[in-house]
Design an enzyme around this catalytic site. Structure first.
Site, PDB file in Angstrom:
ATOM      1  N   LYS A 122     -19.538 -14.607 -48.744  1.00  0.00           N
ATOM      2  CA  LYS A 122     -19.481 -15.203 -47.409  1.00  0.00           C
ATOM      3  C   LYS A 122     -20.820 -15.831 -46.990  1.00  0.00           C
ATOM      4  O   LYS A 122     -20.836 -16.906 -46.396  1.00  0.00           O
ATOM      5  CB  LYS A 122     -19.062 -14.165 -46.372  1.00  0.00           C
ATOM      6  N   GLU A 206     -22.417 -12.576 -36.940  1.00  0.00           N
ATOM      7  CA  GLU A 206     -21.855 -13.750 -36.260  1.00  0.00           C
ATOM      8  C   GLU A 206     -21.676 -13.455 -34.786  1.00  0.00           C
ATOM      9  O   GLU A 206     -21.470 -12.311 -34.396  1.00  0.00           O
ATOM     10  CB  GLU A 206     -20.454 -14.076 -36.822  1.00  0.00           C
ATOM     11  N   HIS A 241      -5.879  -7.803 -38.680  1.00  0.00           N
ATOM     12  CA  HIS A 241      -6.438  -9.014 -39.269  1.00  0.00           C
ATOM     13  C   HIS A 241      -5.560  -9.598 -40.356  1.00  0.00           C
ATOM     14  O   HIS A 241      -6.020 -10.339 -41.226  1.00  0.00           O
ATOM     15  CB  HIS A 241      -7.848  -8.784 -39.813  1.00  0.00           C
ATOM     16  N   ARG A 298      -6.837 -21.005 -53.146  1.00  0.00           N
ATOM     17  CA  ARG A 298      -5.511 -20.804 -53.766  1.00  0.00           C
ATOM     18  C   ARG A 298      -4.442 -21.308 -52.810  1.00  0.00           C
ATOM     19  O   ARG A 298      -4.748 -21.754 -51.714  1.00  0.00           O
ATOM     20  CB  ARG A 298      -5.290 -19.319 -54.012  1.00  0.00           C
TER      21      ARG A 298
END
Ligand code: ADP
Length: 679
Positions: A122, A206, A241, A298
């Site tokens: 990430k 973040e 999530h 993908r």
């Protein structure tokens, strides 16, 4: 490399379930031979039955089968497969797998290993994206992982912040921190979780967006430098999530925003030399700002909603790109028609914190005709059929129901109809929960954000509040079935006093299947009294003092029309054991249906023997032979036509003798027990 070099005529699908079936469908249409792989748990699975050839990979555990790179490559070699489609999950984003295929000279239907690696971390991905001018959530993703520095960065960003594991995925190692006092503890917790899950404890920070939507862009690139976006999907409805309901296009997009997000997504893909289908996920804030979250390298589970609005087959695109062909369309040739939803059908119990469910699917059908739907409005991508077993080894997603309509409201109405038409028995699913989501006023009114389910918990998980009409309808469906069975048998053989022309009363007990399972809380019973109008097909039904004149007509498929006091409604009738399920586009009524007592004879004398009302089996004896019982007490339960029937004491008295035991088969008219009334 010329495109000729990339041609293949046999495709191996290294996956299972609905995605394997879906990929093979397109491959067959393109004239390719299809090869499936399977584990010992999937010897006779749907995807294996669909394939031209299938190779066993190994034992049930995914690690030893679907994740076993050597076994998959060996299967491709044995079958002469020129290419492998990985589906999603399993090996689809595994760089070592892609490198091993490159070594073996087998085409991977997907991006190069380098592109997967670029998005795998990430923090590194965020750095690359900043480079390509893709907007990022404000935050810190540097190499320096010093506690004091991270603390300072969090302060700079401003609380609340989100801590994320750089190596993370699947929601692990992720935490919201509300204030600076909680930062240190959260940091330590996230690091521990991330070390355990990924063997790596690097963190990024973040800004935590309080009410963002999850909007993702479908991109496609070929090996000739072309890249396009196939618009966006809104996947804000999530549990833990994880996505549950998806739609395309995202509601409320302006043309400018769509283009800005689309172009940013193509830039993101091209920055990392992407080839094939990919998804760039963004958080969209209430003010219209959007921020890069991650790229999935993908095909996504929710790709069908994009296919429905663009009219393109994304698997065909993937296969063509893998063969070295250029993209089938340019950006200008792509347009959006109408609106599409996808609902994921999971084998899980939403009322038990989404606990996965297993078992045998005694029935898995979609009755489109009964629901009044056309086949071009609805698509069912399923990995199972009636009779299949759902094991605990793999993801509990069984199928996806995808619908299309001229606009969002039309598509949503179709989704609700289609959910009502889906009949799944034998395994608990989230079908009713999906209906509650899709009929929720806030969902219809576009109050979308990633915490939708959390926010509406009270209404989405509410206990059932059925109206008297619902009880009357359920009672009627059972009564109707009972009279039909009786009318097909000779009326002279009847010993139970169920006379069709006499104005007798039948009492039906209806109860919530959930509460009748747990022994602690007494299940709330609602008793419906039914009297058949002499010589007619109609009934007088009384529910909690309210009386209805009721009749039922059978329609196509599983559908019936129920008329209560002149108000006719169309419903679909499903049964799961003795649970009766009435479904319409607004939701379902799910009740255990039982006859309270054989028949209330009024002035007639109490019957001394009980006879089986129909062929069936004895489920349980509820009292001992010789027991003294009170009027109305349940004595035994038998099952027939998938429904349970309880025989109750017609008066105070004594059960002298049972003629059968639990498990015995009985024929219609058999004397079940001898009863002696006490006066
Ligand atoms: P993972 O890779 O573990 O699935 P993601 O980074 O894709 O994690 O985030 C998963 C979900 O978490 C998102 O769809 C969103 O609902 C929520 N989320 C992630 N980052 C933020 C953020 N900065 N602010 C608010 N919610 C976020």
């Amino acid at each position: 490399m010329t495109s000729e070099m990339n041609k293949f005529d046999t495709l191996l699908v290294a996956n299972r379930g609905e995605i394997a079936c879906r990929v093979m469908r397109t491959a067959r249409r393109m004239g390719l031979k299809t090869v499936a792989v399977y584990s010992d748990a999937d010897v006779n699975a749907h995807h294996v039955r669909e394939a031209d050839e299938a190779i066993r990979l190994g034992p049930a555990a995914a690690r030893e089968s679907y994740l076993n790179i050597d076994a998959v490559i060996e299967a491709a070699k044995r079958t002469g497969s020129g290419a492998i489609h990985p589906g999603y999950g399993f090996l689809s984003e595994n760089g070592s797998f892609v490198s091993a295929l490159e070594q073996a000279g087998i085409i991977f239907v997907g991006p190069p290993a380098s592109a997967i690696a670029a998005m795998g971390d990430k923090s590194a991905a965020k750095a690359r994206m900043a480079n390509a001018d893709v907007p990022l959530v404000p935050g810190y993703h540097g190499d320096n992982q010093d506690d004091a520095l991270l603390f300072e960065e969090a302060d700079k960003i401003g609380y609340p912040v989100m801590l994320k594991a750089s190596a993370g995925g699947g929601g692990k190692g992720m935490r919201v921190v509300e204030k600076s006092a909680a930062f240190q503890a959260a940091l330590e917790g996230c690091r521990r979780e991330s070390r355990a899950a990924f063997g790596d404890d690097r963190m990024l920070i973040e800004k935590y967006l309080v009410q963002p939507r999850h909007v993702e862009v479908q991109v496609f690139c070929d090996a000739h430098g072309n890249g396009v976006y196939l618009f966006e999907r809104d996947c804000s409805v999530q549990r833990r999530h994880q996505k549950v309901l998806e739609e395309a296009p995202a509601p409320g997009m302006t043309l400018e925003l769509r283009q800005a997000m689309g172009n940013a997504a193509v830039r993101a893909a091209q920055e990392i030399g992407y080839v094939g289908a990919g998804t760039v996920e963004f958080l969209l804030d209430a003010d219209g700002s959007f921020y890069f979250m991650e790229m999935n390298t993908r095909l996504q589970v929710e790709h069908p909603v994009t296919e429905m609005i663009t009219g393109q087959d994304l698997v065909e695109w993937q296969l063509r790109v893998a063969m070295g062909e250029p993209l089938p369309c340019t950006q200008d040739e792509l347009t959006i028609t109408g609106h599409s939803f996808e609902a994921r059908i999971y084998a899980e119990d939403p009322d038990q914190d989404f606990l996965p469910a297993t078992g045998q699917l005694t029935r898995f059908t979609l009755d489109l005709a009964g629901a009044g739907l056309q086949s071009d409005q609805v698509r069912l991508d399923s990995g199972v059929e009636s009779g299949d077993t759902v094991s605990m080894h793999y993801d509990p997603m069984l199928a996806k129901l995808i619908v299309h309509g001229v606009d969002r409201n039309a598509a949503l109405a179709t989704l609700n109809r289609a959910l009502a038409a889906l009949d799944v028995q034998g395994v608990i699913t989230n079908r009713a929960f999906l209906q509650r989501l899709a009929t929720h006023p806030a969902f219809k009114n576009l109050e979308l954000d990633t915490r939708f389910i959390e926010r509406h918990e009270a209404t989405l998980f509410a206990s059932h509040n059925y109206a008297p009409e619902d009880y009357a309808s359920a009672a009627l469906v059972g009564l109707h079935q009972l009279t039909q069975e009786r009318e097909s048998a000779s009326p002279w053989d009847r010993h139970d006093g169920f006379r069709l022309n006499a104005p007798h009363t039948v009492r039906i007990a209806l109860s919530d299947p959930k509460s009748s399972q747990s022994s602690e809380n007494e299940s709330p019973l609602v008793v419906v009294e039914g009297q058949r109008n002499p010589g007619e097909q109609s009934w007088r039904l009384t529910v909690n003092g309210q009386t209805f004149s009721a009749s039922l007509t059978s329609l196509t498929g599983d559908a019936v029309a129920i008329t209560l006091d002149g108000h006719r409604r169309r419903l679909q009738v499903q049964r799961d054991g003795n649970v009766l399920i009435l479904v319409d586009p607004d939701g379902e009524t799910r009740l255990v249906w039982q006859r309270m007592d054989a028949v209330d004879h009024g002035q007639h004398e109490v019957q001394a023997s009980f006879t089986a009302p129909m062929h069936g089996t004895v489920v349980a004896l509820l009292v001992e032979a010789g027991a003294s019982v009170e009027k109305g007490m349940p004595l035994m339960v038998m099952e027939a036509m998938k429904m349970e029937h309880t025989m109750s004491a017609p008066a105070n008295g004594q059960v002298e003798n049972f003629h059968f035991k639990a498990g015995d088969t009985v024929s219609q008219g058999d004397v079940l027990l001898d009863f002696a009334p006490s006066e």
